[in-house]
Scaffold this motif. Structure first.
Motif, PDB file in Angstrom:
ATOM      1  N   ALA A   9       0.814  -1.220   0.000  1.00  0.00           N
ATOM      2  CA  ALA A   9       0.000   0.000   0.000  1.00  0.00           C
ATOM      3  C   ALA A   9       0.847   1.270   0.000  1.00  0.00           C
ATOM      4  N   GLY A  10       2.051   1.203   0.588  1.00  0.00           N
ATOM      5  CA  GLY A  10       2.897   2.399   0.682  1.00  0.00           C
ATOM      6  C   GLY A  10       3.277   2.972  -0.669  1.00  0.00           C
ATOM      7  N   ILE A  11       3.324   2.129  -1.722  1.00  0.00           N
ATOM      8  CA  ILE A  11       3.727   2.672  -3.030  1.00  0.00           C
ATOM      9  C   ILE A  11       2.610   3.529  -3.627  1.00  0.00           C
ATOM     10  N   SER A  12       1.389   3.283  -3.204  1.00  0.00           N
ATOM     11  CA  SER A  12       0.272   4.067  -3.745  1.00  0.00           C
ATOM     12  C   SER A  12      -0.138   5.208  -2.813  1.00  0.00           C
ATOM     13  N   ALA A  13       0.516   5.309  -1.656  1.00  0.00           N
ATOM     14  CA  ALA A  13       0.116   6.320  -0.669  1.00  0.00           C
ATOM     15  C   ALA A  13       0.243   7.726  -1.238  1.00  0.00           C
ATOM     16  N   GLU A  14       1.344   7.993  -1.944  1.00  0.00           N
ATOM     17  CA  GLU A  14       1.537   9.344  -2.492  1.00  0.00           C
ATOM     18  C   GLU A  14       0.594   9.644  -3.651  1.00  0.00           C
ATOM     19  N   ARG A  21      -2.454   0.165   7.625  1.00  0.00           N
ATOM     20  CA  ARG A  21      -2.044   0.076   9.016  1.00  0.00           C
ATOM     21  C   ARG A  21      -1.417   1.347   9.567  1.00  0.00           C
ATOM     22  N   ASP A  22      -1.578   2.418   8.826  1.00  0.00           N
ATOM     23  CA  ASP A  22      -1.041   3.674   9.351  1.00  0.00           C
ATOM     24  C   ASP A  22      -2.124   4.373  10.168  1.00  0.00           C
ATOM     25  N   ALA A  23      -1.727   5.430  10.816  1.00  0.00           N
ATOM     26  CA  ALA A  23      -2.653   6.326  11.521  1.00  0.00           C
ATOM     27  C   ALA A  23      -3.593   5.585  12.464  1.00  0.00           C
ATOM     28  N   ARG A  31     -12.847  -1.274  10.237  1.00  0.00           N
ATOM     29  CA  ARG A  31     -11.843  -2.273  10.595  1.00  0.00           C
ATOM     30  C   ARG A  31     -11.791  -3.250   9.433  1.00  0.00           C
ATOM     31  N   VAL A  32     -10.565  -3.736   9.070  1.00  0.00           N
ATOM     32  CA  VAL A  32     -10.476  -4.580   7.869  1.00  0.00           C
ATOM     33  C   VAL A  32     -11.346  -5.834   8.000  1.00  0.00           C
ATOM     34  N   GLU A  33     -11.497  -6.355   9.224  1.00  0.00           N
ATOM     35  CA  GLU A  33     -12.304  -7.582   9.396  1.00  0.00           C
ATOM     36  C   GLU A  33     -13.782  -7.345   9.050  1.00  0.00           C
ATOM     37  N   GLN A  87       0.681  -6.450  -3.709  1.00  0.00           N
ATOM     38  CA  GLN A  87      -0.423  -6.789  -2.806  1.00  0.00           C
ATOM     39  C   GLN A  87      -1.584  -5.822  -3.021  1.00  0.00           C
ATOM     40  N   ASN A  88      -1.349  -4.824  -3.857  1.00  0.00           N
ATOM     41  CA  ASN A  88      -2.364  -3.780  -4.041  1.00  0.00           C
ATOM     42  C   ASN A  88      -3.435  -4.221  -5.022  1.00  0.00           C
ATOM     43  N   ILE A  89      -4.641  -3.755  -4.765  1.00  0.00           N
ATOM     44  CA  ILE A  89      -5.755  -4.098  -5.656  1.00  0.00           C
ATOM     45  C   ILE A  89      -6.075  -2.934  -6.598  1.00  0.00           C
ATOM     46  N   THR A 172       5.578  -1.785   2.111  1.00  0.00           N
ATOM     47  CA  THR A 172       4.722  -2.790   2.763  1.00  0.00           C
ATOM     48  C   THR A 172       5.178  -2.980   4.200  1.00  0.00           C
ATOM     49  N   SER A 173       4.194  -3.175   5.092  1.00  0.00           N
ATOM     50  CA  SER A 173       4.509  -3.228   6.521  1.00  0.00           C
ATOM     51  C   SER A 173       5.109  -4.565   6.938  1.00  0.00           C
ATOM     52  N   GLY A 174       5.071  -5.564   6.062  1.00  0.00           N
ATOM     53  CA  GLY A 174       5.629  -6.864   6.440  1.00  0.00           C
ATOM     54  C   GLY A 174       4.809  -7.539   7.522  1.00  0.00           C
ATOM     55  N   ALA A 175       3.515  -7.205   7.587  1.00  0.00           N
ATOM     56  CA  ALA A 175       2.664  -7.738   8.654  1.00  0.00           C
ATOM     57  C   ALA A 175       1.787  -8.890   8.171  1.00  0.00           C
ATOM     58  N   VAL A 176       1.644  -9.039   6.851  1.00  0.00           N
ATOM     59  CA  VAL A 176       0.686 -10.024   6.336  1.00  0.00           C
ATOM     60  C   VAL A 176       1.403 -11.097   5.517  1.00  0.00           C
ATOM     61  N   TYR A 177       1.265 -12.338   5.968  1.00  0.00           N
ATOM     62  CA  TYR A 177       1.853 -13.470   5.257  1.00  0.00           C
ATOM     63  C   TYR A 177       0.870 -13.972   4.211  1.00  0.00           C
ATOM     64  N   LEU A 198       8.780   3.807   4.139  1.00  0.00           N
ATOM     65  CA  LEU A 198       8.761   5.078   4.859  1.00  0.00           C
ATOM     66  C   LEU A 198       9.443   4.979   6.217  1.00  0.00           C
ATOM     67  N   VAL A 199       9.164   3.892   6.912  1.00  0.00           N
ATOM     68  CA  VAL A 199       9.712   3.686   8.261  1.00  0.00           C
ATOM     69  C   VAL A 199      10.225   2.250   8.323  1.00  0.00           C
ATOM     70  N   PRO A 200      11.053   1.917   9.306  1.00  0.00           N
ATOM     71  CA  PRO A 200      11.435   0.510   9.441  1.00  0.00           C
ATOM     72  C   PRO A 200      10.174  -0.334   9.620  1.00  0.00           C
ATOM     73  N   GLN A 212      15.013   4.152   4.274  1.00  0.00           N
ATOM     74  CA  GLN A 212      13.771   4.778   4.712  1.00  0.00           C
ATOM     75  C   GLN A 212      13.507   6.087   3.972  1.00  0.00           C
ATOM     76  N   GLY A 213      12.259   6.233   3.520  1.00  0.00           N
ATOM     77  CA  GLY A 213      11.855   7.453   2.839  1.00  0.00           C
ATOM     78  C   GLY A 213      10.593   7.191   2.047  1.00  0.00           C
ATOM     79  N   ARG A 214      10.174   8.209   1.283  1.00  0.00           N
ATOM     80  CA  ARG A 214       8.967   8.063   0.481  1.00  0.00           C
ATOM     81  C   ARG A 214       9.272   7.270  -0.786  1.00  0.00           C
ATOM     82  N   ALA A 215       8.324   6.404  -1.147  1.00  0.00           N
ATOM     83  CA  ALA A 215       8.528   5.575  -2.341  1.00  0.00           C
ATOM     84  C   ALA A 215       8.795   6.436  -3.572  1.00  0.00           C
TER      85      ALA A 215
HETATM   86  N1  APR Z   1       6.423   5.569   0.746  1.00  0.00           N
HETATM   87  C1  APR Z   1       6.886   4.372   1.196  1.00  0.00           C
HETATM   88  N2  APR Z   1       6.289   3.668   2.168  1.00  0.00           N
HETATM   89  C2  APR Z   1       5.181   4.199   2.715  1.00  0.00           C
HETATM   90  C3  APR Z   1       4.624   5.428   2.305  1.00  0.00           C
HETATM   91  C4  APR Z   1       5.316   6.138   1.276  1.00  0.00           C
HETATM   92  N3  APR Z   1       4.886   7.314   0.812  1.00  0.00           N
HETATM   93  N4  APR Z   1       3.511   5.673   3.035  1.00  0.00           N
HETATM   94  C5  APR Z   1       3.367   4.637   3.869  1.00  0.00           C
HETATM   95  N5  APR Z   1       4.369   3.736   3.689  1.00  0.00           N
HETATM   96  C6  APR Z   1       4.597   2.460   4.374  1.00  0.00           C
HETATM   97  C7  APR Z   1       4.057   2.424   5.786  1.00  0.00           C
HETATM   98  O1  APR Z   1       5.020   2.940   6.685  1.00  0.00           O
HETATM   99  C8  APR Z   1       3.806   0.931   5.974  1.00  0.00           C
HETATM  100  O2  APR Z   1       4.963   0.277   6.466  1.00  0.00           O
HETATM  101  O3  APR Z   1       3.884   1.477   3.666  1.00  0.00           O
HETATM  102  C9  APR Z   1       3.506   0.437   4.559  1.00  0.00           C
HETATM  103  C10 APR Z   1       2.047   0.102   4.316  1.00  0.00           C
HETATM  104  O4  APR Z   1       1.685  -0.981   5.127  1.00  0.00           O
HETATM  105  P1  APR Z   1       0.197  -1.537   5.179  1.00  0.00           P
HETATM  106  O5  APR Z   1      -0.751  -0.407   5.326  1.00  0.00           O
HETATM  107  O6  APR Z   1       0.181  -2.605   6.207  1.00  0.00           O
HETATM  108  O7  APR Z   1      -0.022  -2.149   3.711  1.00  0.00           O
HETATM  109  P2  APR Z   1       0.459  -3.532   3.128  1.00  0.00           P
HETATM  110  O8  APR Z   1       1.777  -3.943   3.687  1.00  0.00           O
HETATM  111  O9  APR Z   1       0.343  -3.406   1.639  1.00  0.00           O
HETATM  112  O10 APR Z   1      -0.658  -4.517   3.649  1.00  0.00           O
HETATM  113  C11 APR Z   1      -0.623  -5.849   3.253  1.00  0.00           C
HETATM  114  O11 APR Z   1      -2.735  -6.310   4.255  1.00  0.00           O
HETATM  115  O12 APR Z   1      -4.905  -5.560   4.727  1.00  0.00           O
HETATM  116  C12 APR Z   1      -4.122  -6.394   3.936  1.00  0.00           C
HETATM  117  O13 APR Z   1      -4.658  -7.304   1.838  1.00  0.00           O
HETATM  118  C13 APR Z   1      -4.264  -6.112   2.464  1.00  0.00           C
HETATM  119  O14 APR Z   1      -2.610  -6.135   0.707  1.00  0.00           O
HETATM  120  C14 APR Z   1      -2.862  -5.722   2.046  1.00  0.00           C
HETATM  121  C15 APR Z   1      -2.001  -6.407   3.061  1.00  0.00           C
END
Ligand code: APR
Length: 229
Positions: A9-14, A21-23, A31-33, A87-89, A172-177, A198-200, A212-215
């Motif tokens: 999701a972070g690549i599409s944030a900008e 999982r931010d904010a 809630r995603v569930e 992972q983006n739709i 990607t947050s590395g939270a979803v397997y 963006l962040v570790p 670390q930084g913006r995509a």
């Molecule tokens: N540039 C780079 N990274 C960024 C930016 C940015 N501008 N903005 C946010 N990020 C980072 C955040 O710090 C976070 O670590 O992108 C990551 C987004 O993490 P998630 O919101 O958890 O998204 P993602 O990892 O894609 O989620 C995985 O979870 O809910 C499910 O199916 C859904 O595909 C999704 C999966």
């Protein structure tokens, strides 16, 4: 050099597409569930369809950013040696010009028949849509992978991880397997691994290098490095 880029999701944030999982930890107020599970769809299909209809409609208001564009440039330069696994739709990689994109969590612009399994390109709303145009029987649902469902194209993805020389994870947050485990799989088969986020993230310790930084800043810089050899 064969390269696999995993995007989240972070690549599409900008571009203005919200991450998960931010904010406040809510996805557009849910809630995603509540919206991203088969159970939620069974219990309240209307809400789930309307939620994804709104996400699909909002695609028209956003466009690819410098990170998507840089990955498309990289594909034009190295062709088959690049695979983007997202992972983006959303469809921002394609709209930037990438063609070698695997949507492991499905696509907003596709509808799936819950009866015959047929897939149909879909740009309209799904709520109250007619039955599947293929079989005429089944209800159409968003062609996205919900929690508890099996991601798409896993065999092809694993094959690419085994064969790649460089694995790069972007936004990607590395939270979803299983996506969170790809770095370890690629590394076990000899790839160098780089994280651009963006962040570790939870996955940072598994990468050889983590920036670390913006995509939109980091990806073009990295692509220039690759192209400079
Ligand atoms: N540039 C780079 N990274 C960024 C930016 C940015 N501008 N903005 C946010 N990020 C980072 C955040 O710090 C976070 O670590 O992108 C990551 C987004 O993490 P998630 O919101 O958890 O998204 P993602 O990892 O894609 O989620 C995985 O979870 O809910 C499910 O199916 C859904 O595909 C999704 C999966």
């Amino acid at each position: 050099m064969r390269i696999v880029v995993l995007t989240g999701a972070g690549i599409s944030a900008e571009s203005g597409v919200p991450t998960f999982r931010d904010a406040d930890g809510l996805w557009e107020g849910h809630r995603v569930e509540e919206v991203a599970t088969p159970e939620a769809f069974a219990a309240d299909p209307h809400t789930v369809q309307r939620f994804y209809d709104a996400r699909r409609a909002s695609l028209a208001a956003v466009g690819p950013n410098a990170a998507h564009v840089a990955l498309a440039e990289l594909e034009r330069a190295i062709g088959d040696d690049l695979l983007v696994v997202t992972q983006n739709i959303d469809d921002l990689h394609e709209r930037a010009g990438s063609t070698r994109v695997v949507h492991m969590h499905g696509e907003l612009r596709s509808a799936l028949c819950s009866y015959c399994g047929g897939r149909h390109r879909w740009d309209d709303d799904l709520v109250d849509a007619d039955p599947c145009p293929g079989c005429g029987l089944g209800t159409l649902r968003p062609d996205v992978v919900w929690f508890g469902e099996v991601p798409y194209h896993l065999d092809a993805i694993i094959e690419s991880l085994v064969a790649c020389d460089l694995f790069v994870s972007v936004g990607t947050s590395g939270a979803v397997y299983p996506a969170a485990g790809f770095v370890q799989q690629a590394r076990a088969f000899g790839a160098r691994t780089l994280e651009l986020n963006l962040v570790p993230s939870e996955g940072s310790p598994f990468f050889h290098e983590s920036r670390q930084g913006r995509a939109g800043d980091l990806v073009p810089v990295w692509v220039r490095e690759v192209l400079a050899g």
